[in-house]
Design an enzyme around this catalytic site. Structure first.
Site, PDB file in Angstrom:
ATOM      1  CD  GLU A 141      -2.672  -1.464  -0.016  1.00  0.00           C
ATOM      2  OE1 GLU A 141      -2.808  -0.545  -0.852  1.00  0.00           O
ATOM      3  OE2 GLU A 141      -3.117  -2.607  -0.209  1.00  0.00           O
ATOM      4  CD  GLU A 166      -2.417  -3.635  -7.395  1.00  0.00           C
ATOM      5  OE1 GLU A 166      -2.029  -4.621  -6.753  1.00  0.00           O
ATOM      6  OE2 GLU A 166      -2.719  -2.574  -6.855  1.00  0.00           O
ATOM      7  CG  HIS A 237      -5.620  -6.195  -7.940  1.00  0.00           C
ATOM      8  ND1 HIS A 237      -6.596  -5.273  -8.210  1.00  0.00           N
ATOM      9  CD2 HIS A 237      -4.905  -5.687  -6.908  1.00  0.00           C
ATOM     10  CE1 HIS A 237      -6.486  -4.254  -7.382  1.00  0.00           C
ATOM     11  NE2 HIS A 237      -5.468  -4.474  -6.576  1.00  0.00           N
TER      12      HIS A 237
HETATM   13  N1  ASN Z   1      -5.671  -3.704  -1.790  1.00  0.00           N
HETATM   14  C1  ASN Z   1      -5.899  -3.269  -3.139  1.00  0.00           C
HETATM   15  C2  ASN Z   1      -4.659  -2.608  -3.666  1.00  0.00           C
HETATM   16  O1  ASN Z   1      -3.927  -1.939  -2.985  1.00  0.00           O
HETATM   17  C3  ASN Z   1      -7.027  -2.335  -3.211  1.00  0.00           C
HETATM   18  C4  ASN Z   1      -7.170  -1.768  -4.555  1.00  0.00           C
HETATM   19  O2  ASN Z   1      -7.017  -2.401  -5.552  1.00  0.00           O
HETATM   20  N2  ASN Z   1      -7.407  -0.521  -4.638  1.00  0.00           N
HETATM   21  O3  ASN Z   1      -4.381  -2.736  -4.836  1.00  0.00           O
HETATM   22 ZN    ZN Z   2      -2.462  -2.439  -4.896  1.00  0.00          ZN
END
Ligand code: ASN
Ligand code: ZN
Length: 314
Positions: A141, A166, A237
């Site tokens: 994060e 990501e 993701h």
């Molecule tokens: N936990 C996810 C991330 O940091 C949340 C998101 O995709 N915004 O990518």
């Molecule tokens: Zn992320």
């Protein structure tokens, strides 16, 4: 599938938030000293208002609340990694305060960077446990913040640039964990989010060594490992499995510790990207970064180029 959709909804929300640039960088240069961590932890008290109630500041006593201490300690480890290994002073390179909010909403099954701070849910206990429970999740994060500042103009959070965004968070999430545990590339488990999933759901969110291997992760892991499995219009993701695996392949080829060579090469590449960078652009940027750090035609540059070939990016 239900979990997947729930996560996607939440991710869209935070992706939207993430699009906003930090609003007030004016005072930072005045107060930041290299090496000085400035952490603050807030408690949302299960509501949505941010940042919430101030519960811990730099150098204050540990809280009775484990999530508060995990967010504080994880931000500190990640700060130290960027400072000591990559000579970067916090998220913006200028000592930006590291703000974290825990207990966001009720049973919230995610964590995110909202463009200005880290936010952690507690998980519902059925799918996820608390999101501060894994150092790689915290570093993931916080690295969204680093990417926002280190890539000129940031990386657009959709399509390949979004999957790169990501992946960069997974890469440094994993490298920070390895650095903290003093694990070589051979010793590392290369899992992202081990320890935050309910054991009945799975062992981790993602595997960089073998993206999409649900034996190692969980049943909803749909990450491709190479371009042969690239998902058109896929979630950020999902396709991040491809650049994740390229980093893994480079780190394994470079041997030793991921933070000595592969990490610095990937970090240097960030400054060479543009907001809509593709996987091929990242391949080029990391190759250029390797040449800048180790010389053109160096073994390191060749290892990086070979790693992108492994995942079918040329
Ligand atoms: N936990 C996810 C991330 O940091 C949340 C998101 O995709 N915004 O990518
Ligand atoms: Zn992320």
């Amino acid at each position: 599938p239900a979990l997947r959709h729930q996560l996607l909804d939440q991710c869209e929300l935070s992706a939207h938030l993430r699009g906003q640039r930090s609003v007030a960088p004016i005072m930072q240069a005045l107060v930041a000293t290299t090496g000085e961590k400035r952490r603050t932890v807030y408690d949302a008290q299960h509501k949505s208002a941010l940042p919430g109630k101030l519960v811990r500041g730099e150098d204050s006593q540990p809280s009775a609340d484990q999530a508060v201490n995990q967010a504080y300690d994880g931000a500190g480890i990640t700060y130290d990694f960027y400072h000591d290994v990559l000579q970067r002073n916090s998220v913006d390179g200028k000592g930006l305060r590291l703000d974290s909010t825990v207990h966001y909403q009720n049973k919230f099954n995610n964590a995110f960077w909202n463009g200005q701070q880290m936010v952690y849910g507690d998980g519902d206990g059925k799918l996820f446990l608390g999101f501060t429970g894994a150092i790689d999740v915290i570093a993931h994060e916080l690295t969204h913040g680093v990417t926002q500042y280190a890539v000129p103009g940031g990386l657009v959070y959709q399509d390949q640039s979004g999957a790169l965004n990501e992946s960069i968070s997974d890469v440094f999430g994993s490298v920070v964990k390895q650095w903290h545990l003093k694990q070589s590339v051979e010793q590392a488990d290369w899992l992202v989010g081990a320890g935050i999933m309910a054991p009945t759901v799975g062992k981790a969110l993602r595997s960089m060594a073998d993206p999409g291997n649900t034996e190692l992760t969980w049943s909803g892991d749909d990450q491709p490992k190479t371009m042969a499995g690239y998902v058109e219009n896929g979630d950020v993701h999902t396709n991040s499995g491809i650049p994740n695996h390229a980093f893994y392949a480079a780190a394994i080829a470079l041997k030793g510790n991921s933070w000595d060579k592969a990490g610095p090469i990937w970090y240097k590449a960030l400054s060479l990207l543009t907001p809509n960078a593709s996987f091929a652009d990242m391949a080029k940027a990391t190759s250029q970064a390797a040449a800048l750090l180790y010389g053109a035609d160096s073994a390191e540059q060749h290892a990086v180029q070979a790693a992108w070939k492994v995942v079918g990016v040329t």
